[in-house]
Design a protein around this motif. Structure first.
Motif, mmCIF file in Angstrom:
data_model
loop_
_atom_site.group_PDB
_atom_site.id
_atom_site.type_symbol
_atom_site.label_atom_id
_atom_site.label_comp_id
_atom_site.label_asym_id
_atom_site.label_seq_id
_atom_site.Cartn_x
_atom_site.Cartn_y
_atom_site.Cartn_z
ATOM 1 N N LEU A 47 0.841 -1.196 0.000
ATOM 2 C CA LEU A 47 0.000 0.000 0.000
ATOM 3 C C LEU A 47 0.874 1.244 0.000
ATOM 4 N N ARG A 48 0.582 2.145 -0.921
ATOM 5 C CA ARG A 48 1.320 3.401 -1.021
ATOM 6 C C ARG A 48 0.331 4.545 -1.214
ATOM 7 N N GLY A 49 0.602 5.675 -0.558
ATOM 8 C CA GLY A 49 -0.188 6.876 -0.787
ATOM 9 C C GLY A 49 -1.659 6.701 -0.472
ATOM 10 N N ARG A 50 -2.495 7.331 -1.283
ATOM 11 C CA ARG A 50 -3.944 7.240 -1.104
ATOM 12 C C ARG A 50 -4.445 5.927 -1.699
ATOM 13 N N VAL A 51 -5.207 5.185 -0.907
ATOM 14 C CA VAL A 51 -5.605 3.827 -1.273
ATOM 15 C C VAL A 51 -7.117 3.746 -1.436
ATOM 16 N N LEU A 52 -7.554 3.048 -2.482
ATOM 17 C CA LEU A 52 -8.956 2.681 -2.644
ATOM 18 C C LEU A 52 -9.075 1.179 -2.446
ATOM 19 N N ASN A 53 -9.779 0.777 -1.391
ATOM 20 C CA ASN A 53 -10.127 -0.630 -1.202
ATOM 21 C C ASN A 53 -11.512 -0.789 -1.813
ATOM 22 N N ALA A 54 -11.544 -1.252 -3.062
ATOM 23 C CA ALA A 54 -12.746 -1.136 -3.888
ATOM 24 C C ALA A 54 -13.882 -2.050 -3.458
ATOM 25 N N CYS A 55 -13.560 -3.204 -2.887
ATOM 26 C CA CYS A 55 -14.569 -4.141 -2.371
ATOM 27 C C CYS A 55 -14.134 -4.502 -0.957
ATOM 28 N N ALA A 56 -14.300 -3.574 -0.046
ATOM 29 C CA ALA A 56 -13.603 -3.622 1.240
ATOM 30 C C ALA A 56 -14.009 -4.792 2.122
ATOM 31 N N GLY A 57 -15.277 -5.173 2.085
ATOM 32 C CA GLY A 57 -15.706 -6.262 2.951
ATOM 33 C C GLY A 57 -15.628 -5.894 4.422
ATOM 34 N N LYS A 58 -15.344 -6.878 5.238
ATOM 35 C CA LYS A 58 -15.399 -6.715 6.691
ATOM 36 C C LYS A 58 -14.075 -6.265 7.300
ATOM 37 N N THR A 59 -12.959 -6.730 6.738
ATOM 38 C CA THR A 59 -11.653 -6.526 7.362
ATOM 39 C C THR A 59 -11.056 -5.181 6.972
ATOM 40 N N LYS A 60 -10.491 -4.481 7.943
ATOM 41 C CA LYS A 60 -9.847 -3.194 7.688
ATOM 42 C C LYS A 60 -8.338 -3.384 7.593
ATOM 43 N N LEU A 61 -7.757 -2.838 6.528
ATOM 44 C CA LEU A 61 -6.319 -2.914 6.316
ATOM 45 C C LEU A 61 -5.609 -1.811 7.087
ATOM 46 N N ASN A 62 -4.371 -2.073 7.475
ATOM 47 C CA ASN A 62 -3.548 -1.089 8.173
ATOM 48 C C ASN A 62 -2.664 -0.353 7.176
ATOM 49 N N HIS A 63 -2.663 0.977 7.277
ATOM 50 C CA HIS A 63 -1.871 1.802 6.360
ATOM 51 C C HIS A 63 -1.705 3.175 6.986
ATOM 52 N N ASP A 64 -0.506 3.744 6.849
ATOM 53 C CA ASP A 64 -0.244 5.060 7.438
ATOM 54 C C ASP A 64 -1.005 6.176 6.736
ATOM 55 N N GLY A 65 -1.319 5.987 5.457
ATOM 56 C CA GLY A 65 -2.026 7.007 4.694
ATOM 57 C C GLY A 65 -3.528 6.775 4.684
ATOM 58 N N GLU A 66 -4.207 7.491 3.796
ATOM 59 C CA GLU A 66 -5.666 7.405 3.694
ATOM 60 C C GLU A 66 -6.091 6.141 2.950
ATOM 61 N N ASP A 79 -16.735 3.732 3.675
ATOM 62 C CA ASP A 79 -16.851 5.171 3.421
ATOM 63 C C ASP A 79 -17.833 5.464 2.299
ATOM 64 N N THR A 80 -17.850 4.596 1.287
ATOM 65 C CA THR A 80 -18.743 4.766 0.144
ATOM 66 C C THR A 80 -19.335 3.411 -0.228
ATOM 67 N N HIS A 81 -20.425 3.457 -1.006
ATOM 68 C CA HIS A 81 -21.109 2.222 -1.405
ATOM 69 C C HIS A 81 -21.406 2.265 -2.905
ATOM 70 N N HIS A 82 -20.365 2.530 -3.698
ATOM 71 C CA HIS A 82 -20.521 2.661 -5.141
ATOM 72 C C HIS A 82 -20.335 1.315 -5.834
ATOM 73 N N ASP A 83 -21.008 1.158 -6.968
ATOM 74 C CA ASP A 83 -20.775 0.017 -7.838
ATOM 75 C C ASP A 83 -19.411 0.209 -8.503
ATOM 76 N N VAL A 84 -18.546 -0.797 -8.423
ATOM 77 C CA VAL A 84 -17.202 -0.644 -8.986
ATOM 78 C C VAL A 84 -17.231 -0.449 -10.499
ATOM 79 N N GLU A 85 -18.338 -0.819 -11.144
ATOM 80 C CA GLU A 85 -18.428 -0.658 -12.592
ATOM 81 C C GLU A 85 -18.549 0.808 -13.007
ATOM 82 N N SER A 86 -18.820 1.694 -12.044
ATOM 83 C CA SER A 86 -18.920 3.126 -12.352
ATOM 84 C C SER A 86 -18.243 3.970 -11.275
ATOM 85 N N ILE A 87 -17.320 3.382 -10.547
ATOM 86 C CA ILE A 87 -16.757 4.055 -9.375
ATOM 87 C C ILE A 87 -15.933 5.287 -9.735
#
Length: 202
Positions: A47-66, A79-87
């Motif tokens: 993970l580097r910089g600003r991260v998008l976890n596109a299908c985040a599920g239940k588990t939260k990843l650890n990262h110093d950035g956003e 944070d959001t509930h968008h369809d990945v086909e139009s994210i």
């Protein structure tokens, strides 16, 4: 070269299922991928910089950035509930340094484990990530195959990893593709330039 050798020619690592975590709990790759320690460590190390976890599920990843956690399920803690086909419609172009894409791999898996929620057009989702990832950024993709971002010439493959699940289950394949160009040019499955794409930097 044998077919078995060809199959593993591009694989950079193989992670065997099993073992135990320090608390004594068994390590098993199950419904929530990142509860499996080897998978979580693999992703978090990349993970580097600003991260998008596109299908985040239940588990939260650890990262110093956003980390922007997106999940199609409106009841999921995200944070959001968008369809990945139009994210990409919801974020600025090239606004992420890393995208993690770990969707349900097929409709059966979606029905049995994820309330039937499923990205029916994975290629459209990958096309969205092509728009969202900055130069030198990366897309980490989990699935049954190793295609990843190969349809997009701005990306180069860095890693292909097999997460083994035992003798009677298919391996989960993880690919890491890095953007080496600012272009948003996309190719179709046949290898030709998709209509409407100019290849010019935007």
């Amino acid at each position: 070269m044998s077919s078995e050798t060809e199959r593993f020619a591009d694989v950079t690592d193989i992670v065997s299922n099993g073992g135990r975590d320090p608390d004594g709990s068994a390590r098993m790759l199950g419904r929530w991928t990142f509860q499996y320690t080897p998978a979580r460590r693999f992703v978090e190390a990349r993970l580097r910089g600003r991260v998008l976890n596109a299908c985040a599920g239940k588990t939260k990843l650890n990262h110093d950035g956003e980390i922007v956690r997106n999940d199609l399920n409106p009841e999921r803690d995200a944070d959001t509930h968008h369809d990945v086909e139009s994210i990409a419609d919801h974020f600025g172009q090239q606004s992420f340094d890393t995208v993690v894409f770990d969707p349900p791999f097929d409709q059966k898996q979606a029905d049995e484990k994820y309330d039937g929620l499923h990205a029916s057009d994975v290629y459209s989702a990958l096309d969205q990530f092509n728009e969202l990832v900055r130069p030198r950024g990366a897309v980490l993709t989990f699935g049954w195959n190793s295609w990843g971002m190969r349809s997009f010439p701005a990306f180069e493959r860095e890693e292909t990893v097999l997460l083994q699940r035992g003798p009677i289950h298919r391996d989960v394949i993880v690919t890491v593709d890095r953007r080496t160009s600012a272009t948003l040019l996309a190719h179709d499955y046949a290898g030709g330039v998709r209509e409407g794409d100019t290849g010019a930097d935007r």
